[in-house]
Write a protein that holds these residues in place. Structure first.
Motif, mmCIF file in Angstrom:
data_model
loop_
_atom_site.group_PDB
_atom_site.id
_atom_site.type_symbol
_atom_site.label_atom_id
_atom_site.label_comp_id
_atom_site.label_asym_id
_atom_site.label_seq_id
_atom_site.Cartn_x
_atom_site.Cartn_y
_atom_site.Cartn_z
ATOM 1 N N PRO A 184 23.753 -10.620 -15.983
ATOM 2 C CA PRO A 184 24.260 -9.546 -16.284
ATOM 3 C C PRO A 184 23.889 -9.037 -17.885
ATOM 4 O O PRO A 184 23.612 -7.859 -18.143
ATOM 5 C CB PRO A 184 25.916 -9.772 -16.262
ATOM 6 C CG PRO A 184 26.030 -10.815 -15.519
ATOM 7 C CD PRO A 184 24.805 -11.691 -15.571
ATOM 8 N N LYS A 185 24.065 -9.878 -18.822
ATOM 9 C CA LYS A 185 23.930 -9.877 -20.249
ATOM 10 C C LYS A 185 22.230 -9.593 -20.406
ATOM 11 O O LYS A 185 22.080 -8.553 -21.279
ATOM 12 C CB LYS A 185 24.708 -10.841 -21.263
ATOM 13 C CG LYS A 185 23.565 -11.717 -21.630
ATOM 14 C CD LYS A 185 24.169 -12.850 -22.803
ATOM 15 C CE LYS A 185 23.611 -14.131 -22.699
ATOM 16 N NZ LYS A 185 22.193 -14.150 -23.378
ATOM 17 N N ASP A 186 21.696 -10.295 -19.719
ATOM 18 C CA ASP A 186 20.162 -10.198 -19.969
ATOM 19 C C ASP A 186 19.656 -8.763 -19.862
ATOM 20 O O ASP A 186 18.919 -8.171 -20.220
ATOM 21 C CB ASP A 186 19.410 -11.519 -19.447
ATOM 22 C CG ASP A 186 19.647 -12.598 -20.402
ATOM 23 O OD1 ASP A 186 20.472 -12.599 -21.380
ATOM 24 O OD2 ASP A 186 19.189 -13.811 -19.848
ATOM 25 N N ARG A 200 19.333 -23.657 -15.185
ATOM 26 C CA ARG A 200 20.110 -22.957 -14.318
ATOM 27 C C ARG A 200 21.523 -23.644 -14.286
ATOM 28 O O ARG A 200 21.437 -24.900 -14.129
ATOM 29 C CB ARG A 200 19.852 -22.899 -12.799
ATOM 30 C CG ARG A 200 18.750 -22.132 -12.340
ATOM 31 C CD ARG A 200 18.198 -22.226 -11.000
ATOM 32 N NE ARG A 200 17.832 -23.631 -10.767
ATOM 33 C CZ ARG A 200 17.508 -24.108 -9.702
ATOM 34 N NH1 ARG A 200 17.672 -23.463 -8.564
ATOM 35 N NH2 ARG A 200 17.071 -25.698 -9.754
ATOM 36 N N GLU A 201 22.569 -23.151 -14.741
ATOM 37 C CA GLU A 201 24.089 -24.060 -14.545
ATOM 38 C C GLU A 201 23.996 -24.475 -13.169
ATOM 39 O O GLU A 201 23.811 -23.882 -12.317
ATOM 40 C CB GLU A 201 25.004 -22.930 -15.085
ATOM 41 C CG GLU A 201 25.140 -22.944 -16.500
ATOM 42 C CD GLU A 201 26.440 -21.836 -17.068
ATOM 43 O OE1 GLU A 201 27.189 -21.858 -16.300
ATOM 44 O OE2 GLU A 201 26.192 -21.252 -18.132
ATOM 45 N N GLY A 202 24.644 -25.528 -13.235
ATOM 46 C CA GLY A 202 24.994 -26.428 -11.830
ATOM 47 C C GLY A 202 23.769 -27.341 -11.482
ATOM 48 O O GLY A 202 23.816 -28.114 -10.596
ATOM 49 N N GLY A 250 25.430 -18.843 -28.870
ATOM 50 C CA GLY A 250 25.534 -17.816 -27.968
ATOM 51 C C GLY A 250 24.971 -16.606 -28.417
ATOM 52 O O GLY A 250 24.950 -15.960 -29.623
ATOM 53 N N THR A 251 24.523 -15.748 -27.334
ATOM 54 C CA THR A 251 24.023 -14.479 -27.574
ATOM 55 C C THR A 251 24.705 -13.297 -26.669
ATOM 56 O O THR A 251 23.942 -13.057 -25.647
ATOM 57 C CB THR A 251 22.569 -14.384 -27.490
ATOM 58 O OG1 THR A 251 21.932 -14.867 -26.407
ATOM 59 C CG2 THR A 251 21.768 -14.909 -28.750
ATOM 60 N N PRO A 252 26.058 -13.238 -26.648
ATOM 61 C CA PRO A 252 26.428 -12.389 -25.805
ATOM 62 C C PRO A 252 26.212 -10.981 -26.025
ATOM 63 O O PRO A 252 25.609 -10.415 -26.715
ATOM 64 C CB PRO A 252 28.053 -12.622 -26.198
ATOM 65 C CG PRO A 252 28.218 -13.067 -27.762
ATOM 66 C CD PRO A 252 26.871 -13.401 -27.840
#
Ligand code: NAD
Length: 424
Positions: A266-268, A158-160, A85-87
């Protein structure tokens, strides 16, 4: 080839399973014993369409396994991927703690190994792979480019739709320290039918941020146009259909609604904005993309209040909690801000999501979680639709009988006459 994949989250697990499905032998390295045991029984700890069947098959034929023993996993492998993870940190900058710990752990194991390629798959700001090299060199005593190879290989799944995207990508980006490193990674992707772009490490890092930021920009742009269309009585979906037919634009990511969420956009965008500011560049567009998105999440609550007055003491049903359909991921899901706002205003919230309810329960234990749509709508004064799950597309006017206000945050009910959306 034999691969070690560090990280058993959405990217580590789906990429690991994807590489195994392409004929490689993969060991995923995780930290939690219980999660590893589940994976080795063929049970994915996350929801992703098609993952369970494929995982079961690959575990059974021994092409895929999980472990907490990094040294053993790297020992057998030719390449080790970092998919941790890179939150976002508190200031919006990327938090590299997991990357740094992982790099040191890799360095310690690398000491005893022959030539091996390290691949950064996590999304990291330009310059990070060079830090990874420094940390690995310091802990292994080896020299990058001579004793080990380094690549940066951003992931665009993509998730999903993670497996499908991994197995059929639009492009494969290989950032390489040198040709030898890149050749190993290109060999790993030989069975994929996609253009391969070979670049420097920094360019590969930047391609991922620029791609996600452009997609997020399309969404915020669509929402701004959508809010205006709503005021003017224009169907914004028809407008976006007309816009998207232009081949220079494409129809994707032009769907107005409650805004973007998830673990990436949002984080990127925040990380790129911070990087720009740290580099002395004005990030006005990225700042606006985030501001529009933040505001858009609560637009649906404002609309609800304009329809029914105060929500205090009223029951609001939420259909959909995941940040998008096809996943149980609730990171940065608009539903979280919407629940918080409704509760602050004194509304009772009863919610249904086919996959993500348990994850939301951990954050909001005082919401009533329904087992199905019918229970969620029972006794509700209003309903907000927040995720585009297929089962919501099958609903008709009679399912909402007795619910005075229904507002869509994702357009799934266009076949139901009189349905109103946040921007339509
Ligand atoms: P995640 O939080 O779901 O998974 C990360 C995993 O890494 C966790 O399970 C964590 O326990 C594990 N981990 C951390 N340090 C470890 C260590 N030292 N050893 C073993 N395991 C360790 O994150 P994710 O959604 O899979 O994302 C991973 C990276 O890929 C991030 O940089 C993200 O930005 C990027 N990415 C995510 C997506 C997505 O859709 N989720 C898509 C493309 C890229």
């Amino acid at each position: 080839m034999t691969i070690c994949m560090i990280g058993t989250g959405y990217v580590g697990l789906c990429s690991g399973v994807g590489f195994a499905a392409k004929g490689h032998r993969v060991t995923c390295v995780g930290r939690k014993k219980a999660k590893i045991d589940l994976i080795n029984k063929g049970v994915p700890p996350i929801y992703e369409a098609g993952l369970e069947e494929l995982l079961k098959r690959l575990v059974a034929d021994r092409s895929f396994s999980a472990t907490d023993d990094l040294a053993a996993a790297m020992q057998d492998a030719e390449a080790t991927f970092i998919a941790v993870g890179t939150p976002s940190g508190e200031d919006g900058r990327i938090d590299l703690a997991e990357i740094e710990t992982t790099s040191r752990q890799i360095g310690a194991v690398l000491k005893g190994l022959d030539y091996h390629v390290i691949v950064v798959k996590s999304t990291v700001v330009p310059g990070t792979s060079e830090k990874v090299i420094q940390l690995i060199e310091a802990s292994s005593g080896k020299k990058a480019g001579r004793d080990f190879g380094v690549c940066m290989n951003p992931e665009f799944l993509r998730e999903g739709k993670a497996l499908d995207d991994f197995l059929r990508p639009d492009r494969i980006v290989i950032g390489e320290l040198d040709k030898r490193s890149g050749d190993v990674l290109a060999g790993l992707y030989a069975g994929f039918n996609a253009p391969i772009l070979r670049t420097s490490l920094r360019t590969a890092e930047m391609i991922k941020y620029a791609s996600n930021s452009l997609l997020a920009t399309k969404i915020s742009f669509s929402n701004e146009i959508g809010n205006l269309c709503k005021k003017l009585g224009i169907d914004t979906y028809e407008v976006m259909k007309g816009v998207g037919l232009d081949h220079r634009i494409s129809p994707k990511f032009l769907e107005p609604g409650v805004g973007f969420g998830g673990s990436c956009f949002p984080k990127d965008v925040s990380a790129l904005k911070s990087l720009a500011e740290d580099s002395g560049c004005d990030a006005r567009l990225l700042t606006s993309v985030l501001d529009v998105n933040k505001r858009q999440r609560l637009e649906i609550v404002r609309l609800l209040e304009s329809k029914m007055g105060s929500v205090k003491g009223r029951t609001v049903a939420l259909l959909g909690l995941a940040f998008k359909a096809g996943t149980d991921d609730i990171r940065e899901a608009p539903a979280l801000d919407i629940i918080r706002a409704l509760q602050e205003k004194g509304a009772r919230v009863q919610a249904y999501d086919p996959q993500a309810a348990e994850n939301v329960r951990a954050v909001f234990p005082d919401v009533t979680y329904a087992k199905n749509v019918r229970d969620a709508l029972a006794g509700a004064d209003a309903c907000l639709i927040l995720t585009e799950w297929d089962e919501f597309r099958a609903l008709g006017a009679k399912d909402f009988y007795g619910v005075k206000v229904v507002i869509e945050g994702r357009r799934v009910l266009s076949h139901v006459p009189g349905t109103e959306g946040v921007c339509w």
